[in-house]
Design a protein around this motif. Structure first.
Motif, PDB file in Angstrom:
ATOM      1  N   SER A  60      33.621   4.936 -14.555  1.00 29.56           N
ATOM      2  CA  SER A  60      32.671   5.453 -15.542  1.00 29.56           C
ATOM      3  C   SER A  60      32.414   4.302 -16.409  1.00 29.56           C
ATOM      4  N   THR A  61      31.172   4.122 -17.217  1.00 32.35           N
ATOM      5  CA  THR A  61      30.960   3.311 -18.163  1.00 32.35           C
ATOM      6  C   THR A  61      31.232   3.632 -19.579  1.00 32.35           C
ATOM      7  N   PRO A  62      32.044   3.035 -20.492  1.00 34.39           N
ATOM      8  CA  PRO A  62      32.533   3.562 -21.694  1.00 34.39           C
ATOM      9  C   PRO A  62      31.277   3.675 -22.551  1.00 34.39           C
ATOM     10  N   ILE A  63      31.283   4.995 -23.136  1.00 33.76           N
ATOM     11  CA  ILE A  63      30.057   5.392 -24.034  1.00 33.76           C
ATOM     12  C   ILE A  63      30.401   4.821 -25.362  1.00 33.76           C
ATOM     13  N   THR A  64      29.115   4.755 -26.057  1.00 37.27           N
ATOM     14  CA  THR A  64      29.037   4.520 -27.444  1.00 37.27           C
ATOM     15  C   THR A  64      28.322   5.712 -28.171  1.00 37.27           C
ATOM     16  N   LEU A 109      47.961  14.600 -25.382  1.00 42.84           N
ATOM     17  CA  LEU A 109      47.694  13.520 -26.294  1.00 42.84           C
ATOM     18  C   LEU A 109      48.501  13.454 -27.407  1.00 42.84           C
ATOM     19  N   GLY A 110      49.177  12.228 -27.992  1.00 45.20           N
ATOM     20  CA  GLY A 110      49.571  12.034 -29.131  1.00 45.20           C
ATOM     21  C   GLY A 110      51.038  12.346 -29.355  1.00 45.20           C
ATOM     22  N   LEU A 111      51.542  11.889 -30.254  1.00 41.53           N
ATOM     23  CA  LEU A 111      52.960  12.107 -30.576  1.00 41.53           C
ATOM     24  C   LEU A 111      53.254  13.257 -31.518  1.00 41.53           C
ATOM     25  N   GLU A 112      53.871  14.407 -30.809  1.00 41.34           N
ATOM     26  CA  GLU A 112      54.109  15.554 -31.768  1.00 41.34           C
ATOM     27  C   GLU A 112      54.949  15.129 -33.071  1.00 41.34           C
ATOM     28  N   TRP A 113      54.544  15.572 -34.023  1.00 39.54           N
ATOM     29  CA  TRP A 113      55.141  15.187 -35.274  1.00 39.54           C
ATOM     30  C   TRP A 113      55.161  13.738 -35.578  1.00 39.54           C
ATOM     31  N   GLY A 114      54.204  13.329 -35.123  1.00 42.03           N
ATOM     32  CA  GLY A 114      54.127  11.653 -35.291  1.00 42.03           C
ATOM     33  C   GLY A 114      53.627  10.912 -36.360  1.00 42.03           C
ATOM     34  N   CYS A 122      47.216   6.728 -36.498  1.00 42.33           N
ATOM     35  CA  CYS A 122      45.887   6.803 -35.943  1.00 42.33           C
ATOM     36  C   CYS A 122      45.857   5.453 -35.094  1.00 42.33           C
ATOM     37  N   GLY A 123      45.562   5.766 -33.656  1.00 42.05           N
ATOM     38  CA  GLY A 123      45.317   4.690 -32.735  1.00 42.05           C
ATOM     39  C   GLY A 123      44.878   5.237 -31.419  1.00 42.05           C
ATOM     40  N   SER A 124      44.161   4.423 -30.552  1.00 44.14           N
ATOM     41  CA  SER A 124      43.758   4.765 -29.312  1.00 44.14           C
ATOM     42  C   SER A 124      44.821   4.526 -28.246  1.00 44.14           C
ATOM     43  N   GLY A 125      44.900   4.848 -27.062  1.00 49.18           N
ATOM     44  CA  GLY A 125      45.928   4.753 -26.033  1.00 49.18           C
ATOM     45  C   GLY A 125      45.660   5.678 -24.856  1.00 49.18           C
ATOM     46  N   LEU A 126      46.813   6.044 -24.245  1.00 48.31           N
ATOM     47  CA  LEU A 126      46.955   6.589 -23.005  1.00 48.31           C
ATOM     48  C   LEU A 126      47.746   7.827 -23.357  1.00 48.31           C
ATOM     49  N   GLY A 127      47.227   8.985 -23.078  1.00 51.07           N
ATOM     50  CA  GLY A 127      48.472  10.106 -23.212  1.00 51.07           C
ATOM     51  C   GLY A 127      49.451  10.085 -24.577  1.00 51.07           C
ATOM     52  N   ASP A 142      39.043  10.999 -21.878  1.00 49.91           N
ATOM     53  CA  ASP A 142      38.720  11.271 -20.624  1.00 49.91           C
ATOM     54  C   ASP A 142      39.689  12.272 -19.966  1.00 49.91           C
ATOM     55  N   LEU A 143      38.957  13.219 -19.790  1.00 47.46           N
ATOM     56  CA  LEU A 143      39.693  14.632 -19.049  1.00 47.46           C
ATOM     57  C   LEU A 143      40.428  14.427 -17.887  1.00 47.46           C
ATOM     58  N   GLY A 144      39.835  13.205 -17.256  1.00 47.82           N
ATOM     59  CA  GLY A 144      40.866  12.873 -15.877  1.00 47.82           C
ATOM     60  C   GLY A 144      41.836  12.115 -16.132  1.00 47.82           C
ATOM     61  N   SER A 145      41.926  10.995 -17.062  1.00 45.87           N
ATOM     62  CA  SER A 145      42.948  10.129 -16.864  1.00 45.87           C
ATOM     63  C   SER A 145      43.780  10.433 -18.427  1.00 45.87           C
ATOM     64  N   GLY A 146      43.273  11.089 -19.329  1.00 48.02           N
ATOM     65  CA  GLY A 146      44.036  11.183 -20.475  1.00 48.02           C
ATOM     66  C   GLY A 146      44.171   9.916 -21.740  1.00 48.02           C
ATOM     67  N   ARG A 147      43.106   9.120 -21.178  1.00 48.30           N
ATOM     68  CA  ARG A 147      43.054   7.904 -22.104  1.00 48.30           C
ATOM     69  C   ARG A 147      41.873   8.321 -23.312  1.00 48.30           C
ATOM     70  N   ALA A 148      42.520   8.036 -24.582  1.00 50.66           N
ATOM     71  CA  ALA A 148      41.320   8.266 -25.538  1.00 50.66           C
ATOM     72  C   ALA A 148      41.348   7.094 -26.495  1.00 50.66           C
ATOM     73  N   ARG A 149      40.127   7.009 -27.104  1.00 53.39           N
ATOM     74  CA  ARG A 149      40.056   6.123 -28.114  1.00 53.39           C
ATOM     75  C   ARG A 149      39.271   6.310 -29.104  1.00 53.39           C
ATOM     76  N   VAL A 150      39.085   5.758 -30.147  1.00 57.88           N
ATOM     77  CA  VAL A 150      38.233   6.022 -31.364  1.00 57.88           C
ATOM     78  C   VAL A 150      36.792   5.771 -31.206  1.00 57.88           C
ATOM     79  N   LEU A 151      35.959   6.809 -31.254  1.00 60.22           N
ATOM     80  CA  LEU A 151      34.421   6.600 -30.859  1.00 60.22           C
ATOM     81  C   LEU A 151      33.459   6.207 -31.987  1.00 60.22           C
ATOM     82  N   ALA A 152      33.786   6.897 -33.187  1.00 63.01           N
ATOM     83  CA  ALA A 152      32.769   6.822 -34.221  1.00 63.01           C
ATOM     84  C   ALA A 152      33.830   6.758 -35.311  1.00 63.01           C
ATOM     85  N   SER A 153      33.343   5.626 -36.510  1.00 53.65           N
ATOM     86  CA  SER A 153      34.147   5.271 -37.502  1.00 53.65           C
ATOM     87  C   SER A 153      35.388   4.588 -37.065  1.00 53.65           C
TER      88      SER A 153
END
Length: 450
Positions: A112-116, A346-351, A355-360, A392-403
């Motif tokens: 998939s092409t990364p969206i902007t 996604l994320g680290l519980e009580w982390g 703030c940052g992009s990553g996987l799971g 991404d609902l399939g992979s669980g990879r998340a990134r900052v998209l705006a701001s």
């Protein structure tokens, strides 16, 4: 003498005819007497994407008139989308699969092409007040919840401290107050339009001609007919906080319901907050009964469940843990094996406030609030870091998209990290490729196109 001469002539003719016949036979294809081609060149082209570790059978049929068919199996592994062209040249005496060296034209493409995301402002002028108007001539008072009505092509927005419900026409950008006070008066009244009263309306969900409203401080789920604007109490007991399941009219209780969503079967999913009542609740619209789908932790913890999204394709429910700085996921189809065990996605519980992009679990949020999806991407509002994530609902990879994680507060329209928000809260997906965000601190409705 004449007879001998005639006999000689006949013999010569026979020899000539016999020689010509042999010549033609020497040049003919033994598999096809009608063919004059002794080295036909068949070409087979395969132009389709192939999944990894696949086995493909190719059939090669000669050009010209050669009727022979040559079949063999070609096994290979390739994770790209490509076009392979194979050219085989063989003689009519071939009886085994040809040995070929394919010439490959490889065109790798990502899955998939990364969206902007390009952000613009569609309604609100920044003033903290209730004022109807068109586009930026209108004013909001800390807009909070937001949802889309595809039947009327409008957005519904809750002005939390304004104690009202606003409607934004997506064709004209006209903003209208359709229910609740125009002077920010709080209360609890079932009535039509602006005669109705709320006490901090928050999450909104549209289903089959009705708008369902989280009446946060009244601990209720209210309902509004989107044609007549009649507001009534759908579920819960006025000013009674709790997590009791049962009949909406007489038994069920809620504790500060925050955000709400609905699936295609008419099940409302809503988060609620307030120790010890942090959990995800389900309200069946048809039977008007409730159930508690999941508690995240024992009563000693305080998650504040905010945005919720039931994924119709994957069978998962996603829920934002506002205080826990993470997004949970659990299986709607398989049931809950242990309602006290969080299923972290996604994320680290009580982390903390990272703030940052990553996987799971390598992703970092600080106060995730509203969430929604277009079926492939889950959009997540990070309220305190004032940015928008996409996962991404399939992979669980998340990134900052705006701001960005470091932009801080501001008000700037633009693409990607050049945009600024101030305490964004809610988000809704509207086809095609559009999201709308309640920019609460800026008192505006922002639009993102991807």
């Amino acid at each position: 003498m004449y007879k001998n001469r005639a006999l000689v002539i006949i013999v010569c003719v026979i020899v000539v005819l016999w020689t010509a016949t042999c010549s033609r036979r020497d040049h003919a294809n033994p598999l096809d007497p009608a063919s004059d081609e002794d080295t036909p060149t068949p070409v087979q082209t395969q132009t389709s994407g192939v999944p990894p570790s696949s086995t493909n059978t190719f059939t090669h049929t000669a050009t010209g008139t050669l009727p022979a068919t040559d079949t063999y199996t070609d096994t290979y592994t390739d994770t790209h989308t490509y076009t392979h062209t194979y050219t085989h040249t063989y003689t009519p005496t071939n009886t085994s699969p040809p040995t070929d060296t394919p010439t490959n034209t490889l065109s790798p493409t990502p899955s998939s092409t990364p969206i902007t995301l390009t952000i613009s402002t569609v309604a609100g002028n920044g003033d903290w007040t209730t004022l109807d108007g068109v586009g930026t001539a209108a004013s909001f008072k800390s807009p909070d919840g937001i949802c889309y009505d595809p039947d009327k092509n409008v957005l519904y927005v809750s002005d939390k401290p304004g104690n009202n419900i606003r409607r934004v026409d997506l064709s004209t950008w006209a903003v209208t107050t359709i229910a609740g006070s125009t002077t920010s008066a709080s209360g609890y009244t079932d009535a039509v339009g602006t005669d109705a009263r709320f006490n901090w309306p928050r999450g909104l969900a549209y289903y089959n001609g009705y708008l369902y409203i989280c009446d946060y401080k009244n601990h209720l789920i209210r309902r509004m007919d989107t044609t007549s604007f009649l507001v009534d109490t759908f579920c819960g007991q006025y000013l009674t906080a709790g997590d009791t399941d049962g009949s909406c009219a007489s038994t069920a209780t809620f504790s500060s319901p925050t955000f709400i969503s609905v699936d295609a079967s008419g099940n409302l999913y809503l988060g609620q907050k307030g120790n010890p009542y942090d959990c995800v609740r389900v309200v069946n619209i048809g039977t008007t009964t409730t159930s508690t789908l999941r508690n995240d932790e024992p009563a000693t913890f305080d998650h504040w469940v905010f945005g919720v999204y039931p994924d119709p394709g994957g069978g998962w429910l996603y829920a934002a843990g506002y205080n826990a700085n993470c997004v949970y996921r659990f299986d709607l189809a398989g049931g809950i094996d242990d309602p006290w065990t969080p299923k972290l996605w996604l994320g680290l519980e009580w982390g903390g406030n990272a703030c940052g992009s990553g996987l799971g679990t390598s992703v970092r949020f600080y106060r995730p609030s509203g969430i929604d999806s277009d079926g492939e991407n889950l959009f997540i509002v990070d309220q305190d870091r004032c940015c928008i994530f996409v996962a991404d609902l399939g992979s669980g990879r998340a990134r900052v998209l705006a701001s960005s994680c470091t932009n801080g507060w501001g008000f700037v329209d633009g693409m990607g990290s050049s945009a600024f928000f101030k305490t964004p809260v809610g988000v809704v997906c509207v086809p095609p490729n559009t999201i709308y965000i309640t920019d609460s601190g800026n008192n505006r409705i922002r639009m993102g196109i991807y």
